[in-house]
Every structure is written in structure tokens, then in C-alpha cells.
Design an enzyme around this catalytic site. Sequence first.
Site, PDB file in Angstrom:
ATOM      1  N   ASP A 256       0.799  -1.270  -0.101  1.00 50.76           N
ATOM      2  CA  ASP A 256       0.124   0.032  -0.017  1.00 50.76           C
ATOM      3  C   ASP A 256       0.893   1.251   0.127  1.00 50.76           C
ATOM      4  O   ASP A 256       1.963   1.079   0.427  1.00 50.76           O
ATOM      5  CB  ASP A 256      -0.867   0.084   1.321  1.00 50.76           C
ATOM      6  N   ASP A 301      -7.606  -4.775  -5.449  1.00 49.57           N
ATOM      7  CA  ASP A 301      -8.743  -4.140  -4.972  1.00 49.57           C
ATOM      8  C   ASP A 301      -8.841  -2.627  -4.962  1.00 49.57           C
ATOM      9  O   ASP A 301      -8.174  -1.952  -4.147  1.00 49.57           O
ATOM     10  CB  ASP A 301      -8.909  -4.636  -3.305  1.00 49.57           C
ATOM     11  N   CYS A 354     -15.382  -1.620  -4.984  1.00 48.12           N
ATOM     12  CA  CYS A 354     -16.650  -1.767  -4.562  1.00 48.12           C
ATOM     13  C   CYS A 354     -17.678  -0.557  -5.157  1.00 48.12           C
ATOM     14  O   CYS A 354     -18.235   0.296  -4.443  1.00 48.12           O
ATOM     15  CB  CYS A 354     -16.466  -1.467  -2.956  1.00 48.12           C
TER      16      CYS A 354
END
Length: 404
Positions: A256, A301, A354
Site C-alpha cells: 500500500d 482491490d 466496491c
Amino acid sequence: MRLHRNLCFAVIDGLTLIFNEGKYADKVIQQLLKRDKRWGSRDRGFVAETVYDIVRWKRLYAEIAEVKTPFDRDNLWRIFAVWATLRGIKLPDWKYFEATPTRKIKGRFDELSQTRKYKESITDWMDELGVKELGETVWSKEISALNVQADVILRVNTLNTTKEKLQSELFDLGLETEFIKGHPNALRLKERANVFQTEAFKNGHFEVQDASSQLVAEFLDVKPGMRVVDACAGAGGKALHLAALMENKGQVIALDIYGNKLNELKRRAKRNKAFNIETRAIESTKVIKKLYDKADRVLIDAPCSGLGVLKRNPDAKWKLQPEFIEDIKKTQQEILQQYSRIVKAGGKLVYATCSVLPSENRKQVDIFLTSKLGKEFTFIKENNIFAHKSGFDGFYMALLEKKK
């Protein structure tokens, strides 16, 4: 229901921070709940749920109350009066509620509920975008489903317990749960409760994770002993799930750009007894280049609009801007191009968001597959999860395989 002055003041203070100062609703509520140690669970529940409710229906309630942003405290009390009236709550004899037009409020609600952007309390641009991408019928169903409060879903940490054992452990604490068909490690709480204070949580027996989100790690088709890279790991909800699916065997490399999020993942991994997770902060492109052609599986993601998770983040309806969505689509494609190079020949990649917008989902995958790097991959399958069909968050995931 009887309204208590100190609880109502907490709600108004919270709304001031969210609507006028741009603070995130979840962070504001965390602070509000620490305000008075004498509050019981019902008091805290009232504050949290009322703030979320008014945030969710901000446009509709403001329209009925005939107030415009920025809201002063009198405006917020007017909005609060609309919320209470529509719930059939008797307004106390406080100065804030003087001359509240109860009958007019109900009439305006009926009238405005004929128009989707008011009925579902969304901005004009978001309504237009939803229709453009999904069509009138699907968008109407989806935005309606995304305005329903999210269930509390637990993901059983199979490194430490089983679904049956956890259900029994929680039942002994007065917390009833139920299995969810098609979600092998999920338990749904029958009634909302603060599960973070339980010994089961402190002992790493579960994480709170929406049912749709739980499908992503499973979609990656991992096996014990593999080298798996979670390319946008954040605080690591999916990395922890991957570690459990791999039975702590092999390696999960969590990447990340935000080191503080990875520090949170380290804490969670320790509690979960997930020992095969290694965190690496992306401080330069060298971190990614070192992994080129090295991973059996890669999870992307991707950062996205978050339009699939409005159930739990209703303030995103007011924070999101159309320019952000255009910019994030460029970022998604850049991430796909960059991180796909980590997959070794014969390995697999999952691209997930999402979001419920095709332009962030299948269209991004199609653009990638026609690119020079993308031609090395084969599209295997996808899963479009809509809230109006599943009852959970909106999600998208696509599985790609790198040719041998």
C-alpha cells in the site's frame, strides 16, 4: 419514543461537523460515542443511527425543511424535526421545535417521493450518472437498496475457530447470528451490537466484513503455499482473509502507498494469528518492480467511487464529485497496467472494486485486455454483485489468467 436533550444535542453537533466541516461520518460518530460515559447502549445506538439516518436522507429532509447548505444550527434543528416527524416521534416542547409544521412535512414528503433524486436523496449528477450507466430500472432498484442500513456481518477467522464454534460463543454472550447461503465464512448478527468489546474479537476469532467483500479473496482461487500479492491492501481486511484461506502457509505480501494503514494491518494480523503476511509500503516503483513475474496470485482491490458501499458510507453521497470519478478511472487503469506485471506465467489476477458502475468495472478490464500488457492475459470470469439482488454491498470482481 421520548427525545432526550443531551442525545439530541450530540446529534446536532455531529451533523454540524459532517455537513459543514466535511468530516467523515464514521469518525465523527466514534468521537460522539465517547462523549458521555453514562450513556448506555441504547443511548449510543440512538446517536449513531440518528446521525447516519439524517446524513443518508440529507437532500430529502433539507428540501422538506426548506433549508439550504451551509446549515446553521437552527437549520439543523429544522431537519431534525423533519426526521422525528416522519418517524412519528412526538416533538417535545423545546424552543427548537416551535412552529414545526407537522402536517405540511408529511405532505411534502409524499410530494417529493414522486421524484427519484429526492426520494432516494441523491445529487442530480449522481442520479444522471446512475441512469446513464445502469439504465432507469436497475439504477432505481440499486440506489433504493443502497439507502438501507447495512447489516453487521462477521467473517469467521478459520485460523482460530470454526463458524459453528463462533456462533455458539456469541450466543452465550446474548448475540444471535445466522449463516448466509453462499458465504462460507460469514455470520450475520440478528440485532446490531458492539462486537468489538467481546473476547471473541479480542482473541482474533472474527473480523467485521461485509458479505460481498468476503467473496473477493475466495474469487482469487488461492492455495496453501502460494505467493500472493494484495496490491492495494489498505488496513488488510482481504489480506487477512487470504491468509486464512491459505492456512498460514505460503506468503501474502500486502502492499500500500499508506504506511499507517499497513501498521494497522500488522496489529490485526497479530490478533488474527495470521503469520504469513508481510507488509511493504510502496515508497518508490522499486518495491513493485522487485515483484515482477514473481506472484502466483495478485489481488487488485482498486480505489474507486465507492458507490457500492453507500449503505455503510452514506456521507459519500455528498462528498463524491464527478471529477473524482473521472480521475479515479485513470488511476484504476494505471494500477492494472503496473501491478499486472507482478503475476507470473500461469498465475491469476483479480481486479475488484466496491462500485456498481460498469465504467469502473468491466470496461476497465476490457480496456486492459486490449492493451499490450493485457494481451498476455485471458479473461476467466466475473461477478457483478448488486445490492438490490444480494442485500449486501455492491461489488465487482474479474478473474484473469496470465498465459503460460
